[in-house]
Motif scaffolding. Structure first.
Motif, PDB file in Angstrom:
ATOM      1  N   ALA A 667       0.838  -1.218   0.000  1.00  0.00           N
ATOM      2  CA  ALA A 667       0.000   0.000   0.000  1.00  0.00           C
ATOM      3  C   ALA A 667       0.864   1.256   0.000  1.00  0.00           C
ATOM      4  CB  ALA A 667      -0.931  -0.014   1.208  1.00  0.00           C
ATOM      5  N   GLU A 668       2.046   1.147   0.643  1.00  0.00           N
ATOM      6  CA  GLU A 668       2.934   2.319   0.670  1.00  0.00           C
ATOM      7  C   GLU A 668       3.451   2.658  -0.720  1.00  0.00           C
ATOM      8  OE1 GLU A 668       6.089   1.570   3.443  1.00  0.00           O
ATOM      9  OE2 GLU A 668       4.658   1.550   5.127  1.00  0.00           O
ATOM     10  N   LYS A 669       3.672   1.616  -1.517  1.00  0.00           N
ATOM     11  CA  LYS A 669       4.300   1.840  -2.814  1.00  0.00           C
ATOM     12  C   LYS A 669       3.302   2.016  -3.951  1.00  0.00           C
ATOM     13  CE  LYS A 669       8.190  -1.047  -1.674  1.00  0.00           C
ATOM     14  NZ  LYS A 669       8.333  -2.501  -1.747  1.00  0.00           N
ATOM     15  N   SER A 670       2.055   1.540  -3.762  1.00  0.00           N
ATOM     16  CA  SER A 670       1.097   1.616  -4.863  1.00  0.00           C
ATOM     17  C   SER A 670      -0.255   2.091  -4.342  1.00  0.00           C
ATOM     18  CB  SER A 670       0.956   0.248  -5.512  1.00  0.00           C
ATOM     19  OG  SER A 670       0.269  -0.614  -4.621  1.00  0.00           O
ATOM     20  N   THR A 671      -1.252   1.974  -5.208  1.00  0.00           N
ATOM     21  CA  THR A 671      -2.589   2.441  -4.810  1.00  0.00           C
ATOM     22  C   THR A 671      -3.382   1.314  -4.170  1.00  0.00           C
ATOM     23  OG1 THR A 671      -3.322   1.889  -7.016  1.00  0.00           O
ATOM     24  CG2 THR A 671      -2.725   4.196  -6.611  1.00  0.00           C
ATOM     25  N   PHE A 672      -2.673   0.296  -3.761  1.00  0.00           N
ATOM     26  CA  PHE A 672      -3.318  -0.878  -3.144  1.00  0.00           C
ATOM     27  C   PHE A 672      -4.210  -0.432  -1.981  1.00  0.00           C
ATOM     28  CE2 PHE A 672      -3.311  -4.516  -0.245  1.00  0.00           C
ATOM     29  CZ  PHE A 672      -3.710  -5.529  -1.122  1.00  0.00           C
ATOM     30  N   ASP A 673      -5.489  -0.923  -1.959  1.00  0.00           N
ATOM     31  CA  ASP A 673      -6.468  -0.458  -0.969  1.00  0.00           C
ATOM     32  C   ASP A 673      -6.395  -1.297   0.308  1.00  0.00           C
ATOM     33  OD1 ASP A 673      -8.595   0.403   0.482  1.00  0.00           O
ATOM     34  OD2 ASP A 673      -9.987   0.456  -1.226  1.00  0.00           O
ATOM     35  N   LEU A 674      -5.582  -0.802   1.250  1.00  0.00           N
ATOM     36  CA  LEU A 674      -5.348  -1.551   2.490  1.00  0.00           C
ATOM     37  C   LEU A 674      -6.619  -1.684   3.316  1.00  0.00           C
ATOM     38  CD1 LEU A 674      -2.952  -2.869   3.897  1.00  0.00           C
ATOM     39  CD2 LEU A 674      -2.606  -0.766   5.170  1.00  0.00           C
ATOM     40  N   ASP A 675      -7.428  -0.636   3.348  1.00  0.00           N
ATOM     41  CA  ASP A 675      -8.649  -0.651   4.166  1.00  0.00           C
ATOM     42  C   ASP A 675      -9.627  -1.725   3.716  1.00  0.00           C
ATOM     43  OD1 ASP A 675      -7.664   1.329   5.650  1.00  0.00           O
ATOM     44  OD2 ASP A 675      -8.695   2.960   4.566  1.00  0.00           O
ATOM     45  N   GLU A 676      -9.573  -1.984   2.430  1.00  0.00           N
ATOM     46  CA  GLU A 676     -10.483  -3.015   1.977  1.00  0.00           C
ATOM     47  C   GLU A 676      -9.884  -4.413   2.223  1.00  0.00           C
ATOM     48  OE1 GLU A 676     -12.128  -2.464  -1.868  1.00  0.00           O
ATOM     49  OE2 GLU A 676     -13.558  -4.086  -1.520  1.00  0.00           O
ATOM     50  N   PHE A 677      -8.563  -4.476   2.196  1.00  0.00           N
ATOM     51  CA  PHE A 677      -7.886  -5.766   2.341  1.00  0.00           C
ATOM     52  C   PHE A 677      -7.943  -6.289   3.787  1.00  0.00           C
ATOM     53  CE2 PHE A 677      -4.204  -8.434   3.199  1.00  0.00           C
ATOM     54  CZ  PHE A 677      -4.264  -9.340   2.146  1.00  0.00           C
ATOM     55  N   LEU A 678      -7.563  -5.445   4.738  1.00  0.00           N
ATOM     56  CA  LEU A 678      -7.394  -5.918   6.129  1.00  0.00           C
ATOM     57  C   LEU A 678      -8.618  -6.611   6.738  1.00  0.00           C
ATOM     58  CD1 LEU A 678      -5.067  -3.149   7.610  1.00  0.00           C
ATOM     59  CD2 LEU A 678      -4.483  -5.460   6.854  1.00  0.00           C
ATOM     60  N   PRO A 679      -9.841  -6.123   6.491  1.00  0.00           N
ATOM     61  CA  PRO A 679     -10.979  -6.844   7.077  1.00  0.00           C
ATOM     62  C   PRO A 679     -11.054  -8.312   6.630  1.00  0.00           C
ATOM     63  CG  PRO A 679     -11.674  -4.734   6.207  1.00  0.00           C
ATOM     64  CD  PRO A 679     -10.249  -4.920   5.777  1.00  0.00           C
ATOM     65  N   HIS A 680     -10.554  -8.572   5.430  1.00  0.00           N
ATOM     66  CA  HIS A 680     -10.606  -9.957   4.936  1.00  0.00           C
ATOM     67  C   HIS A 680      -9.685 -10.878   5.723  1.00  0.00           C
ATOM     68  CE1 HIS A 680     -13.264  -9.652   1.476  1.00  0.00           C
ATOM     69  NE2 HIS A 680     -12.802  -8.400   1.369  1.00  0.00           N
ATOM     70  N   THR A 681      -8.481 -10.401   6.023  1.00  0.00           N
ATOM     71  CA  THR A 681      -7.592 -11.265   6.821  1.00  0.00           C
ATOM     72  C   THR A 681      -8.159 -11.421   8.235  1.00  0.00           C
ATOM     73  OG1 THR A 681      -6.194  -9.303   7.126  1.00  0.00           O
ATOM     74  CG2 THR A 681      -5.385 -10.991   5.624  1.00  0.00           C
ATOM     75  N   ALA A 682      -8.763 -10.336   8.759  1.00  0.00           N
ATOM     76  CA  ALA A 682      -9.335 -10.412  10.109  1.00  0.00           C
ATOM     77  C   ALA A 682     -10.453 -11.443  10.150  1.00  0.00           C
ATOM     78  CB  ALA A 682      -9.850  -9.030  10.528  1.00  0.00           C
ATOM     79  N   LYS A 683     -11.285 -11.393   9.104  1.00  0.00           N
ATOM     80  CA  LYS A 683     -12.411 -12.329   9.038  1.00  0.00           C
ATOM     81  C   LYS A 683     -11.903 -13.764   8.939  1.00  0.00           C
ATOM     82  CE  LYS A 683     -16.310 -12.894   6.024  1.00  0.00           C
ATOM     83  NZ  LYS A 683     -16.711 -12.503   4.679  1.00  0.00           N
ATOM     84  N   LEU A 684     -10.840 -13.947   8.121  1.00  0.00           N
ATOM     85  CA  LEU A 684     -10.297 -15.291   7.919  1.00  0.00           C
ATOM     86  C   LEU A 684      -9.669 -15.834   9.210  1.00  0.00           C
ATOM     87  CD1 LEU A 684     -10.014 -17.453   5.775  1.00  0.00           C
ATOM     88  CD2 LEU A 684      -7.758 -16.567   5.224  1.00  0.00           C
ATOM     89  N   ARG A 685      -9.082 -14.914   9.978  1.00  0.00           N
ATOM     90  CA  ARG A 685      -8.487 -15.295  11.261  1.00  0.00           C
ATOM     91  C   ARG A 685      -9.542 -15.929  12.175  1.00  0.00           C
ATOM     92  NH1 ARG A 685      -3.425 -13.034  12.729  1.00  0.00           N
ATOM     93  NH2 ARG A 685      -3.661 -11.490  11.095  1.00  0.00           N
ATOM     94  N   ASN A 686     -10.727 -15.301  12.224  1.00  0.00           N
ATOM     95  CA  ASN A 686     -11.811 -15.830  13.053  1.00  0.00           C
ATOM     96  C   ASN A 686     -12.294 -17.185  12.538  1.00  0.00           C
ATOM     97  OD1 ASN A 686     -11.833 -13.640  14.736  1.00  0.00           O
ATOM     98  ND2 ASN A 686     -13.336 -12.516  13.497  1.00  0.00           N
TER      99      ASN A 686
END
Ligand code: ADP
Ligand code: MG
Length: 822
Positions: A667-686
């Motif tokens: 996300a630091e280097k590109s326009t990658f949407d971190l806010d949309e990504f992180l909830p998915h890993t959180a959900k998968l963790r559960n």
């Protein structure tokens, strides 16, 4: 040769045939009986009695030892002369008795033995037989299968033509059926064998004795015997003796009467009067089931051999029970072939002797030296040779062979000599005198050598050793057969296995049939060896039924060697069997539908039925229960797979952390949407935690699939063109399928992509995967930008990171496809 013999060491009867002047000769007792009951008796401290004299003690206390052959390969012991003995020791006593009989007849010591065993005998039982023969004093021992022996004996006198023979051998305690061929070049080959090591004439006696007991009970005698009590068992034995006698008579006459008055008492002390008429019909009715089984097994074995009944040249019947007319009739009916009874009681020992004549040299003792002479005592050729092997090396000696005017001299240095091109007079016995002289001209050894020239003499070759039961190794998915039954020894197998854990130990359990016989163990395997590493296992099965093994970790070169001592089977008591059976049944219930082998239930019923028999055969039951347990192995493996969630939760959590970290960097280097990504890993963790707790294997697979997708998404961008072809192909295929499913399920997608031939794209995915990925991504980009397709972390804008350079997205798509939804 002069000091060789063949012995049929039978369950019920044994027989010895010596080789005299190259010819087999059956040894008979003074009543001209060729067979010796395999029965042995010793009164406390007295002499050991073997044979008829011992058999006459049946039904008395203490009882003689019978059917000891059934205990070979087990740890069962027998009482003899107040002491406990192993089956090997008792068999050795029987063999010693036969050896003595043979030596009296041959007037020389017998040193070499071919001893026969049922085709079905396992490794341990064959080893035990060989050990017994050595204990009895034989120096050279070859173990030969009974049906091969019978075929050898039969074929020697059956002309020169190739033939296919079915040998049906129903003895007292075992039933063997074998299909053999004699090839054009005089070799005997086993095509198939089968049978039941627990079926024989003794079962018929038991059935008939049980009938007699029921008749006595109907007459109000107290005969509810508990056969585990020796005194009561002895009384049942008495009935069995009567039964066997009647059974044998029934082979000649349609009906017999049993008159057995007042010899023993019932449990209330009343003297028993046994008087019964037994007809063939009655007897056949009692034994029908067992008898049918032998016919079924015969048909099964014939089918296995690939030979049809019409193709059989000969159907030979061997074993004492073959005298029963009903069996002959049944066989004739079932196969449409006329059976032939060929000396049912001696043919096996005869074959063993024929093999002995061909297998061993003849040992001759001289003055301070001995020689083993090796020659064909019967030859169809007119030229032959004689080989000699001395007990020690000599220098400057001479070997001389003389026949009438003919004389041949050889200088003798070392420990071997060979007379070649010896001419034989046709159709007669040729006698030679062989002398060895030392350097001083002193005669040190003399031997007469007789060779019969006979144009019709055939030398048949036969396999020495065969594997009776398939050899298997146990892997995670159950038993894997590595050597089929019927394979000849020596043989070796080489297989690659994969490590299943990181315990630092690799164990490869080896099974013979369903019975574990050994384990190859590697103990110092590095613990950091990745699970799934290759282990090469070499198994070597020798001619003497010994087994060697080597296991090697291919990546590290760690090696382990093992020479097996195959363990004796511990025979269980009826109570132990019941406990074990119930535990297996309970386990089977738990495994429910995972068990899909129909033989489980039939075997389970057979075990219970055997336990209900008057004399349950516990060694058989023990073997069967081992087998029953092994039938659960594939289901156990499936259950274990369900249980095991790999990799572990902590590993999955670590990878999720890693994916989050990568995503942040991206996300630091590109326009990658971190806010949309992180909830998915959180959900998968559960989801991962939940599946882990519930040991939900299919949920776990889904977790791993989504994880792979998210990992790829977070991974730094990569150039498609740099990726290996196979990976590109996977990705192209995944893309096409994804687009296809969008087109199928979403009308807007169908509209947008109308006119695009997806089949063509699929084809391109195979042929030109890199190009197909490019096209696929373009199509996907169209779907995303039109808002038809949503991809987590990718947003909706055109610069969402979906580009040819971010193939990671596609791996994620694959994940999505597999799991249905993210
Ligand atoms: P094994 O190979 O098991 O030692 P044999 O081949 O000697 O046995 O066969 C012994 C069996 O044959 C015994 O059960 C005996 O009762 C049975 N038997 C012997 N003669 C006859 C006969 N005439 N009729 C029926 N059964 C017989
Ligand atoms: Mg036999």
């Amino acid at each position: 040769m002069a000091n060789s013999c063949g012995i049929d060491l039978g369950t019920t009867n044994s027989c010895i045939v010596i080789v005299a002047e190259g010819e087999p000769k059956v040894v008979r007792d003074k009543y001209k009986r060729a067979t010796v009951p395999s029965v042995i008796f010793q009164s406390g401290g007295g002499d050991v009695v073997v044979g008829h004299a011992a058999k006459s003690r049946l039904g008395q206390m203490p009882p003689p030892v019978i059917t000891v052959k059934r205990k070979m390969g087990t740890d069962e012991q027998v009482q003899l002369g107040g002491k406990l003995h192993s089956a090997v020791e008792v068999s050795a006593m029987i063999l010693r008795h036969l050896k003595r009989m043979g030596e009296e007849e041959a007037q020389t010591t017998l040193e070499n033995l071919v001893v026969t065993v049922p085709a079905y005998f396992n490794f341990k039982q064959k080893q035990d037989t060989e050990t017994a023969a050595r204990q009895a004093g034989f120096e050279e021992v070859v173990v030969l299968q009974e049906p091969v022996a019978a075929a050898l004996a039969y074929c020697v006198n059956a002309g020169d033509e190739p033939m296919t023979v079915l040998a049906y051998d129903l003895g007292g305690g075992t039933f063997d059926v074998t299909v053999l061929e004699r090839t054009a070049d005089n070799e005997i080959n086993v095509l198939a064998f089968g049978g039941d090591p627990w079926l024989g004439g003794d079962d018929f006696d038991t059935q008939l004795a049980e009938y007699l007991r029921r008749r006595l009970k109907a007459k109000n005698y107290a005969v509810d015997w508990d056969l585990t009590k020796p005194e009561q068992y002895a009384k049942f034995q008495r009935l069995k003796e009567q039964a066997e006698d009647a059974k044998k008579k029934l082979s000649n006459v349609p009906e017999v009467s049993i008159n057995f008055p007042q010899v023993f008492c019932d449990e209330e002390g009343v003297l028993i009067d046994l008087e019964e008429i037994i007809t063939r019909e009655l007897f056949y009715g009692l034994v029908e089931e067992k008898l049918n089984r032998s016919i079924e097994l015969t048909q099964e074995t014939l089918a296995k051999s690939g030979v049809s009944a019409q193709q059989l040249t000969k159907l030979i019947m061997v074993g004492g029970s073959s005298y029963i007319p009903m069996i002959q009739d049944r066989l004739r009916q079932a196969l449409g072939v006329e059976p032939e009874l060929v000396d049912p009681e001696t043919i096996v020992a005869m074959g063993a002797a024929i093999k002995a004549a061909a297998s061993f040299g003849r040992k001759v003792d001289g003055n301070g030296i001995s020689v083993v002479l090796d020659y064909q005592s019967k030859s169809s050729r007119t030229k032959t040779s004689i080989n000699g092997r001395l007990s020690q090396k000599v220098q400057g000696w001479t070997a001389m062979l003389v026949q009438g005017d003919y004389e041949s001299t050889l200088p003798l240095n070392g420990d071997r000599f060979r007379f070649d091109g010896i001419l034989l007079s046709e159709g007669k016995l040729n006698e030679f005198a062989l002398t060895l002289e030392d350097g001083d001209g002193e005669e040190r050894l003399f031997a007469d050598v007789s060779i019969t020239q006979d144009n019709d003499a055939t030398m048949l070759r036969s396999p020495d050793a065969l594997i009776a039961k398939p050899i298997a190794v146990r892997t995670v998915s159950g038993l894997e057969v590595v050597i089929d039954a019927g394979a000849r020894l020596p043989t070796r197998v080489n297989r690659i296995f994969h490590t299943e854990d990181q315990s630092g130990e690799i164990v490869v359990p080896i099974y013979e049939g369903s019975v574990p016989i050994a384990e190859v163990k590697l103990t110092d395997v590095p613990k950091n060896l990745t699970t799934g590493s290759e282990v090469e296992v070499d198994l070597i099965f020798n001619k003497d039924y010994s087994v060697k093994a080597r296991a090697r970790v291919l990546s590290t070169g760690h090696e382990a060697h093992a020479q097996f001592e195959i363990p004796l089977i511990t025979v269980l008591t009826a109570d132990q069997v019941k406990t074990k059976l119930k535990a297996i049944e309970a386990r089977r219930e738990q495994l429910a539908t995972l068990v899909d082998d129909p033989s489980f239930d039939s075997l389970r019923r057979m075990i219970w039925a055997e336990l209900d028999e008057p004399e349950p055969k516990m060694a058989k039951v023990t073997e069967d229960i081992n087998e029953l347990e092994s039938l659960l192995l594939p289901a156990e493996a499936k259950a274990a797979e369900r249980q095991a969630l790999r990799p572990s939760l902590s590993e999955v959590e670590r990878r999720l952390d890693e994916a989050d970290k990568n995503a942040r960097q991206k996300a630091e280097k590109s326009t990658f949407d971190l806010d949309e990504f992180l909830p998915h890993t959180a959900k998968l963790r559960n989801k991962a935690q939940d599946c882990w707790e519930r040991r939900d294997a299919s949920g776990w697979r889904e977790v791993l699939s989504i994880l792979a997708g998210l990992e790829s998404l977070a991974a730094p961008s990569r150039d498609i063109n740099q990726m290996p072809e196979s990976e590109a192909r996977d990705m192209a295929m995944a893309l096409v399928f994804f687009i296809e499913s969008e087109v199928m399920s979403k009308p807007a997608a169908r509209e947008l992509l109308a006119g695009i031939d997806l089949d063509k794209l699929k084809f391109a995915a195979v042929i030109e995967p890199h190009k197909a990925v490019g096209t696929g991504i373009q199509l996907l980009r169209m779907l995303v930008t039109k808002g038809i397709t949503e991809i987590p972390g990718a947003g909706k804008s055109q610069d969402t990171g979906i580009s040819e350079e971010t193939p990671g997205n596609m791996a994620m798509l694959k994940g999505l496809l597999r799991s249905g939804r993210g």
